[in-house]
Design a protein around this motif. Structure first.
Motif, PDB file in Angstrom:
ATOM      1  N   VAL A 154       0.846  -1.197   0.000  1.00 25.27           N
ATOM      2  CA  VAL A 154       0.000   0.000   0.000  1.00 25.27           C
ATOM      3  C   VAL A 154       0.880   1.244   0.000  1.00 25.27           C
ATOM      4  CG1 VAL A 154      -1.622   1.335   1.423  1.00 25.27           C
ATOM      5  CG2 VAL A 154      -2.012  -1.103   1.032  1.00 25.27           C
ATOM      6  N   GLU A 155       1.920   1.195   0.782  1.00 22.98           N
ATOM      7  CA  GLU A 155       2.823   2.344   0.847  1.00 22.98           C
ATOM      8  C   GLU A 155       3.413   2.657  -0.535  1.00 22.98           C
ATOM      9  OE1 GLU A 155       6.641   3.002   3.398  1.00 22.98           O
ATOM     10  OE2 GLU A 155       5.024   2.215   4.658  1.00 22.98           O
ATOM     11  N   PHE A 180      -1.866  -5.794  -9.445  1.00 18.82           N
ATOM     12  CA  PHE A 180      -0.613  -5.936  -8.696  1.00 18.82           C
ATOM     13  C   PHE A 180      -0.844  -6.592  -7.337  1.00 18.82           C
ATOM     14  CE2 PHE A 180       3.413  -5.357  -7.171  1.00 18.82           C
ATOM     15  CZ  PHE A 180       3.357  -4.802  -5.910  1.00 18.82           C
ATOM     16  N   ALA A 181       0.123  -7.368  -6.948  1.00 21.98           N
ATOM     17  CA  ALA A 181       0.083  -8.043  -5.653  1.00 21.98           C
ATOM     18  C   ALA A 181      -0.986  -9.105  -5.582  1.00 21.98           C
ATOM     19  CB  ALA A 181      -0.072  -7.073  -4.499  1.00 21.98           C
ATOM     20  N   GLU A 182      -1.420  -9.564  -6.723  1.00 17.58           N
ATOM     21  CA  GLU A 182      -2.164 -10.812  -6.684  1.00 17.58           C
ATOM     22  C   GLU A 182      -1.204 -11.823  -6.068  1.00 17.58           C
ATOM     23  OE1 GLU A 182      -5.157 -12.215  -7.637  1.00 17.58           O
ATOM     24  OE2 GLU A 182      -5.772 -10.127  -7.476  1.00 17.58           O
ATOM     25  N   PRO A 183      -1.711 -12.830  -5.416  1.00 19.30           N
ATOM     26  CA  PRO A 183      -0.814 -13.708  -4.684  1.00 19.30           C
ATOM     27  C   PRO A 183       0.356 -14.255  -5.478  1.00 19.30           C
ATOM     28  CG  PRO A 183      -3.092 -14.222  -4.205  1.00 19.30           C
ATOM     29  CD  PRO A 183      -3.108 -13.144  -5.232  1.00 19.30           C
ATOM     30  N   ASP A 184       0.162 -14.492  -6.786  1.00 24.96           N
ATOM     31  CA  ASP A 184       1.268 -15.124  -7.499  1.00 24.96           C
ATOM     32  C   ASP A 184       2.270 -14.127  -8.061  1.00 24.96           C
ATOM     33  OD1 ASP A 184      -0.541 -15.924 -10.569  1.00 24.96           O
ATOM     34  OD2 ASP A 184      -0.536 -14.179  -9.265  1.00 24.96           O
ATOM     35  N   ILE A 209      -5.049   2.659  -9.509  1.00 23.46           N
ATOM     36  CA  ILE A 209      -4.203   2.482  -8.308  1.00 23.46           C
ATOM     37  C   ILE A 209      -5.085   2.548  -7.067  1.00 23.46           C
ATOM     38  CG2 ILE A 209      -2.237   3.371  -7.001  1.00 23.46           C
ATOM     39  CD1 ILE A 209      -1.219   4.646  -9.580  1.00 23.46           C
ATOM     40  N   GLU A 210      -5.983   3.521  -7.045  1.00 23.47           N
ATOM     41  CA  GLU A 210      -6.881   3.676  -5.888  1.00 23.47           C
ATOM     42  C   GLU A 210      -7.672   2.385  -5.660  1.00 23.47           C
ATOM     43  OE1 GLU A 210      -7.099   5.998  -3.827  1.00 23.47           O
ATOM     44  OE2 GLU A 210      -6.681   7.966  -4.706  1.00 23.47           O
ATOM     45  N   GLU A 211      -8.112   1.823  -6.763  1.00 16.76           N
ATOM     46  CA  GLU A 211      -8.927   0.602  -6.655  1.00 16.76           C
ATOM     47  C   GLU A 211      -8.113  -0.539  -6.029  1.00 16.76           C
ATOM     48  OE1 GLU A 211     -11.121  -2.425  -9.656  1.00 16.76           O
ATOM     49  OE2 GLU A 211     -10.906  -0.360 -10.357  1.00 16.76           O
ATOM     50  N   ARG A 212      -6.866  -0.611  -6.506  1.00 22.56           N
ATOM     51  CA  ARG A 212      -6.009  -1.697  -5.968  1.00 22.56           C
ATOM     52  C   ARG A 212      -5.722  -1.477  -4.473  1.00 22.56           C
ATOM     53  NH1 ARG A 212      -5.621  -6.413  -5.157  1.00 22.56           N
ATOM     54  NH2 ARG A 212      -3.597  -7.126  -4.449  1.00 22.56           N
ATOM     55  N   ILE A 213      -5.505  -0.206  -4.113  1.00 28.32           N
ATOM     56  CA  ILE A 213      -5.244   0.088  -2.690  1.00 28.32           C
ATOM     57  C   ILE A 213      -6.465  -0.320  -1.870  1.00 28.32           C
ATOM     58  CG2 ILE A 213      -4.928   1.950  -1.001  1.00 28.32           C
ATOM     59  CD1 ILE A 213      -3.210   3.423  -3.060  1.00 28.32           C
ATOM     60  N   GLU A 214      -7.626   0.017  -2.402  1.00 25.26           N
ATOM     61  CA  GLU A 214      -8.879  -0.327  -1.704  1.00 25.26           C
ATOM     62  C   GLU A 214      -8.978  -1.856  -1.504  1.00 25.26           C
ATOM     63  OE1 GLU A 214     -12.239   0.307   0.266  1.00 25.26           O
ATOM     64  OE2 GLU A 214     -10.787   1.816  -0.373  1.00 25.26           O
ATOM     65  N   THR A 215      -8.673  -2.600  -2.586  1.00 27.85           N
ATOM     66  CA  THR A 215      -8.743  -4.071  -2.500  1.00 27.85           C
ATOM     67  C   THR A 215      -7.782  -4.595  -1.445  1.00 27.85           C
ATOM     68  OG1 THR A 215      -9.076  -4.020  -4.869  1.00 27.85           O
ATOM     69  CG2 THR A 215      -8.684  -6.175  -3.895  1.00 27.85           C
ATOM     70  N   LEU A 216      -6.577  -4.016  -1.451  1.00 28.18           N
ATOM     71  CA  LEU A 216      -5.594  -4.475  -0.462  1.00 28.18           C
ATOM     72  C   LEU A 216      -6.081  -4.198   0.956  1.00 28.18           C
ATOM     73  CD1 LEU A 216      -2.235  -3.471  -2.170  1.00 28.18           C
ATOM     74  CD2 LEU A 216      -2.938  -5.782  -1.573  1.00 28.18           C
ATOM     75  N   HIS A 217      -6.687  -3.011   1.161  1.00 26.68           N
ATOM     76  CA  HIS A 217      -7.234  -2.697   2.494  1.00 26.68           C
ATOM     77  C   HIS A 217      -8.293  -3.721   2.889  1.00 26.68           C
ATOM     78  CE1 HIS A 217      -5.086   0.821   3.585  1.00 26.68           C
ATOM     79  NE2 HIS A 217      -5.497   1.558   2.570  1.00 26.68           N
ATOM     80  N   GLU A 218      -9.120  -4.086   1.924  1.00 25.34           N
ATOM     81  CA  GLU A 218     -10.184  -5.063   2.222  1.00 25.34           C
ATOM     82  C   GLU A 218      -9.583  -6.424   2.572  1.00 25.34           C
ATOM     83  OE1 GLU A 218     -13.378  -2.998  -0.744  1.00 25.34           O
ATOM     84  OE2 GLU A 218     -12.718  -5.034  -1.211  1.00 25.34           O
ATOM     85  N   GLU A 219      -8.569  -6.792   1.789  1.00 25.59           N
ATOM     86  CA  GLU A 219      -7.930  -8.093   2.068  1.00 25.59           C
ATOM     87  C   GLU A 219      -7.310  -8.099   3.462  1.00 25.59           C
ATOM     88  OE1 GLU A 219      -6.780  -9.304  -2.531  1.00 25.59           O
ATOM     89  OE2 GLU A 219      -5.174  -8.969  -1.089  1.00 25.59           O
TER      90      GLU A 219
END
Ligand SMILES: Nc1ncnc2c1ncn2[C@@H]1O[C@H](COP(=O)(O)OP(=O)(O)OP(=O)(O)O)[C@@H](O)[C@H]1O
Length: 517
Positions: A154-155, A180-184, A209-219
């Motif tokens: 996220v950073e 990005f940062a999908e597990p594999d 990018i915002e969307e991915r950050i949001e997904t990471l926060h949810e995960e």
């Protein structure tokens, strides 16, 4: 994995002198404080921590073969392959844990150097002894790591977003939609000079990018720690499984005292761990089991047994010369120069070699001998200190064994002790049983059958507390002669300190009365 390193500079806090309080209180001029006297002596230890079991030595003499063997198997992890599972056997104090931890530290160090994701998780199954606890501990460790991983991602993404906001051309177009940062995805965080090169290719817009950050926060929010009790085991296992598979990595799970886990809760944990590789997508799991019980695999499901024992490494007991080398290495750091007289190390090594080649025992002896010398305010440790240390350790062991006996065994032992105390030696089971019954009556305790009491006597014999030998009485058949193998006075004190036994009042006349009958 947890790393126990020595702490220097705690020498004085560790001292264990006996202080004569009256002397201190009588000190009228008041100059001398409680600790002055103790500090005035020349210290013997340079760094006592080095002799404690928690210290992980950097050098392990006489374990080169075993260490190389382990490294040869585990190097697969650094190539991104799954290392074979390993079973390590050997009697207590033969350096199994110390060697395995040493190899793990090296493995983790090298994996960092080459940026290969590989972790070793250490679990002591004597403490963590159920499937639930083992899986929960592992799950929580991996969850912690995954959260840190997400935070780092996220950073980076936030930095990239800030950059893209001020300069939209910073994002290269035409990048894949891959998130990005999908597990594999490989971990590219260790590429500070790459300056988001990879990242830029993956995002088309700030919104992406915002969307991915949001997904990471949810995960991250979904990464719930497993409570120490209360969940169904299936859920704990699933959580552990997801946690370990969240990123690409090789996880080496080291189960020390693995026999205790099997003894307490069967082989389900090992079954689950050993078959999970076929279902994992991103990670690989490999197991190192450590045991001093050579027979524990007899109780395993054959599938678990063959999977767990893909590689076996045996740690033979040390002989006296090897123990002396080990002590030599440690003593150079532990003691001040010239603090040991010549015979000390060979004698510690010889005593410990008699005990089945146990390095822990040798180190305990040396430390205790040093402490006794320190207490005597001697300038150096002598052979006599080692002999006294040997007696002290033996007595401590006996006291601990007796203290933790179940009440019925304590009553049987008390009966034997009372007989000896009254001058009756080499007693037979019948005599012990009679006194035992009377003690039970006194205490209102259940009376076991003579057969059961005979079993308890055999257990005391195995623990080295009594000596029971079968003797032939000619045509009267055979009988057991039982005698105490431990000091009467100390054993009596431990037994009488038990609140349940202290209800027996005035036992001596009462036992005497039985002999008079
Ligand atoms: N070759 C060695 N060199 C230096 N120290 C050693 C060596 N082998 C064992 N030791 C020390 O002896 C002590 C006991 O070793 P360790 O805990 O590794 O034994 P273990 O075989 O795992 O015993 P257990 O089965 O009882 O757990 C530790 O303090 C360890 O540092």
């Amino acid at each position: 994995m947890s790393d126990e390193t020595p702490t220097d500079g705690r020498r004085t806090a560790d001292r264990d002198f006996e202080v004569d309080l009256d002397d201190v209180l009588d000190d009228e001029d008041g100059d001398e404080g409680l600790f002055d006297d103790l500090l005035s002596g020349e210290p013997i230890f340079e760094n006592k921590e080095v002799l404690r079991p928690s210290y992980t030595p950097h050098e392990l003499p006489h374990r080169k073969d075993q260490i190389n063997n382990m490294a040869t198997i585990l190097v697969a992890a650094l190539r991104g392959e799954t290392p074979s599972n390993i079973l390590i056997y050997g009697k207590t104090g033969t350096g199994k844990t110390a060697s395995a931890k040493f190899v793990s530290q090296e493995l983790e160090k090298t994996s960092q150097k080459y940026d290969v994701p590989c972790e070793v998780e250490y679990i002591n199954c004597e403490v963590t002894d159920t499937q639930y606890r083992v899986l929960a501990q592992l799950a929580n460790t991996f969850i912690e790591q995954n959260r840190a991983f997400v935070d780092a991602r996220v950073e980076e993404l936030e930095a990239l977003r800030d950059e893209a906001e001020s300069d939209p051309a910073a994002l290269e177009t035409g990048g894949s939609d891959d998130v990005f940062a999908e597990p594999d995805e490989p971990d590219d965080s260790a590429d500070p000079d790459g300056e988001f090169e990879e990242l830029r290719k993956r995002f088309d817009s700030v919104a992406d990018i915002e969307e991915r950050i949001e997904t990471l926060h949810e995960e991250k929010a979904e990464m719930e720690q497993v409570p120490m009790t209360g969940w169904p085991t299936d859920r704990v296992y699933a959580t552990f499984f997801d946690a370990v598979d969240y990123v690409e990595r090789v996880a080496v799970i080291m189960l020390d005292e693995i026999d205790k886990l099997v003894e307490k809760s069967g082989d389900d944990t090992l079954y689950n761990l050993s078959r999970m590789n076929s279902e994992l997508d991103n990670s690989r799991v490999s197991i190192i089991g450590i045991s001093n019980d050579l027979k524990f695999t007899d109780f395993l499901d054959p599938r678990v047994k063959s999977s767990l024992g893909e590689e076996e490494i045996v740690f033979p007991p040390y002989d006296a010369n090897q123990l002396r080398d080990i002590l030599q290495h440690r003593s150079e750091v532990a003691f001040k120069a010239n603090a040991l007289s010549e015979d000390v190390l060979p004698l510690c090594a010889a005593f410990a070699a008699q005990e089945h080649g146990d390095a822990r025992r040798a180190l305990d002896l040396l430390r205790t001998a040093g402490e006794l010398a320190e207490r005597d305010q001697s300038e150096s440790v002598s052979e006599e200190h080692v002999r006294r240390a040997q007696d002290k350790i033996e007595l401590d062991r006996v006291v601990e064994v007796v203290r933790t006996l179940p009440t019925q065994s304590k009553l049987v032992l008390y009966a034997i002790l009372l007989l000896e105390d009254n001058g009756v030696h080499n007693v037979n089971t019948g005599e012990v049983y009679n006194i035992y019954k009377t003690l039970c009556d006194e205490l209102d305790a259940d009376v076991l059958t003579q057969r059961r009491v005979t079993d308890l006597i055999s257990e005391l014999d195995m623990l080295g507390i009594v000596n029971a030998v079968v003797v032939s009485k000619g045509r009267y058949g055979r009988t057991k002669e039982i005698s105490l193998s431990v000091p009467v006075e100390e054993t009596e004190a431990v037994l009488e300190a038990d609140s349940r036994l202290s209800d027996i009042e005035n036992v001596t006349p009462f036992v005497q009365a039985r002999f008079d009958n």
